[in-house]
Design a protein around this motif. Structure first.
Motif, short mmCIF file in Angstrom:
data_model
loop_
_atom_site.label_atom_id
_atom_site.label_comp_id
_atom_site.label_asym_id
_atom_site.label_seq_id
_atom_site.Cartn_x
_atom_site.Cartn_y
_atom_site.Cartn_z
N SER A 55 -1.31 12.99 8.57
CA SER A 55 -0.90 12.69 7.21
C SER A 55 -0.16 11.36 7.23
O SER A 55 0.72 11.14 8.07
CB SER A 55 0.01 13.78 6.66
OG SER A 55 -0.71 14.97 6.51
N LEU A 56 -0.55 10.47 6.32
CA LEU A 56 0.07 9.15 6.28
C LEU A 56 0.21 8.75 4.81
O LEU A 56 -0.81 8.52 4.14
CB LEU A 56 -0.77 8.14 7.05
CG LEU A 56 -0.21 6.75 7.21
CD1 LEU A 56 1.10 6.79 8.01
CD2 LEU A 56 -1.21 5.85 7.93
N GLY A 57 1.44 8.71 4.32
CA GLY A 57 1.67 8.42 2.90
C GLY A 57 1.03 9.48 2.05
O GLY A 57 1.15 10.67 2.32
N SER A 58 0.29 9.06 1.03
CA SER A 58 -0.37 10.01 0.13
C SER A 58 -1.77 10.38 0.62
O SER A 58 -2.53 11.03 -0.08
CB SER A 58 -0.50 9.39 -1.26
OG SER A 58 -1.33 8.25 -1.21
N GLY A 59 -2.11 9.97 1.84
CA GLY A 59 -3.46 10.20 2.34
C GLY A 59 -3.51 10.80 3.73
O GLY A 59 -2.52 11.30 4.25
N SER A 60 -4.69 10.69 4.31
CA SER A 60 -4.95 11.25 5.62
C SER A 60 -5.65 10.20 6.49
O SER A 60 -6.57 9.52 6.03
CB SER A 60 -5.83 12.49 5.48
OG SER A 60 -6.15 13.02 6.74
N TRP A 95 -8.46 5.70 6.76
CA TRP A 95 -7.47 6.30 5.87
C TRP A 95 -8.10 6.55 4.51
O TRP A 95 -8.75 5.68 3.95
CB TRP A 95 -6.27 5.39 5.72
CG TRP A 95 -5.19 5.99 4.87
CD1 TRP A 95 -4.21 6.83 5.28
CD2 TRP A 95 -5.00 5.80 3.46
NE1 TRP A 95 -3.42 7.18 4.21
CE2 TRP A 95 -3.89 6.56 3.08
CE3 TRP A 95 -5.68 5.07 2.49
CZ2 TRP A 95 -3.42 6.61 1.78
CZ3 TRP A 95 -5.22 5.12 1.18
CH2 TRP A 95 -4.09 5.88 0.84
N GLY A 97 -7.02 8.18 0.62
CA GLY A 97 -5.95 8.64 -0.25
C GLY A 97 -6.20 10.06 -0.74
O GLY A 97 -7.15 10.73 -0.32
N SER A 98 -5.34 10.51 -1.66
CA SER A 98 -5.45 11.86 -2.27
C SER A 98 -5.54 12.94 -1.21
O SER A 98 -6.41 13.81 -1.25
CB SER A 98 -6.65 11.94 -3.22
OG SER A 98 -6.54 10.99 -4.24
N GLU A 99 -4.65 12.84 -0.22
CA GLU A 99 -4.59 13.80 0.88
C GLU A 99 -5.93 13.93 1.60
O GLU A 99 -6.34 14.99 2.02
CB GLU A 99 -4.11 15.16 0.37
CG GLU A 99 -2.71 15.09 -0.20
CD GLU A 99 -2.23 16.40 -0.78
OE1 GLU A 99 -2.95 17.42 -0.72
OE2 GLU A 99 -1.11 16.39 -1.30
#
Length: 180
Positions: A55-60, A95, A97-99
């Motif tokens: 997990s990194l910020g709002s994403g993966s 990477w 966003g949105s998990e």
């Protein structure tokens, strides 16, 4: 310098924790152009790292192996064309966003790259047949099951100053990949 920092970051992230990943295996075609009237055409495959994401910020962030073979074409000083065969293999980090659920992604990676002979383009001569191809890129998946993928990549290939001269070659590349 930015690509060297990206490679360092990729190495640090690879050493981090493991959870389930869901990137797909793909086959791809890639082509583009570079400095000094250079061209590149490649066929390859990606294989996701199983059981690894972060997990990194709002994403993966997820990883994959990239293996490819292709041809580079360049124009020599006398205006003739020269082709060389290339093969490569290495890791990439992607990477989303949105998990991890976004169809859009950013990518960074590097590979060890071997050519059939020394690369020449215009008055640029490489000093080694083995080089490192580092890239950054953006892309998007589409289709009913997101089975299609397009991306735009900037790639720099050089020998990382292992031997002089080390002029490097930059490419702008377009990739189409299909999930299998």
């Amino acid at each position: 310098m930015v690509l060297k920092k990206s490679i360092w970051l990729a190495s640090v992230v690879i050493a981090c924790g493991a959870v389930q990943a869901n990137e797909a295996k793909t086959i791809y075609v890639q082509g583009g152009w570079g400095e000094n009237t250079a061209g590149s055409a490649v066929l390859g495959a990606t294989l996701p790292w199983e059981n690894w994401s972060l997990s990194l910020g709002s994403g993966s962030l997820r990883g994959q192996w990239d293996a490819y073979a292709g041809i580079w074409s360049s124009q020599l000083e006398d205006a003739s064309r020269r082709n060389i065969w290339v093969i490569g293999f290495g890791p990439s980090l992607r990477w989303r966003g949105s998990e991890g659920q976004s169809p859009w992604f950013g990518e960074v990676g590097t590979s060890l790259h071997l050519s059939s002979r020394m690369y020449r383009s215009g008055n640029v001569d490489f000093s080694t047949r083995y080089n490192f191809a580092s890239h950054i890129g953006v892309g998007r998946n589409f289709g009913v099951n997101r089975q299609h993928e397009i991306s735009l990549r900037l790639q720099h290939t050089s020998n990382a100053s292992i031997k002089r001269p080390n002029p490097g070659q930059n490419f702008v590349l377009f990739r189409y990949a299909h999930k299998f």
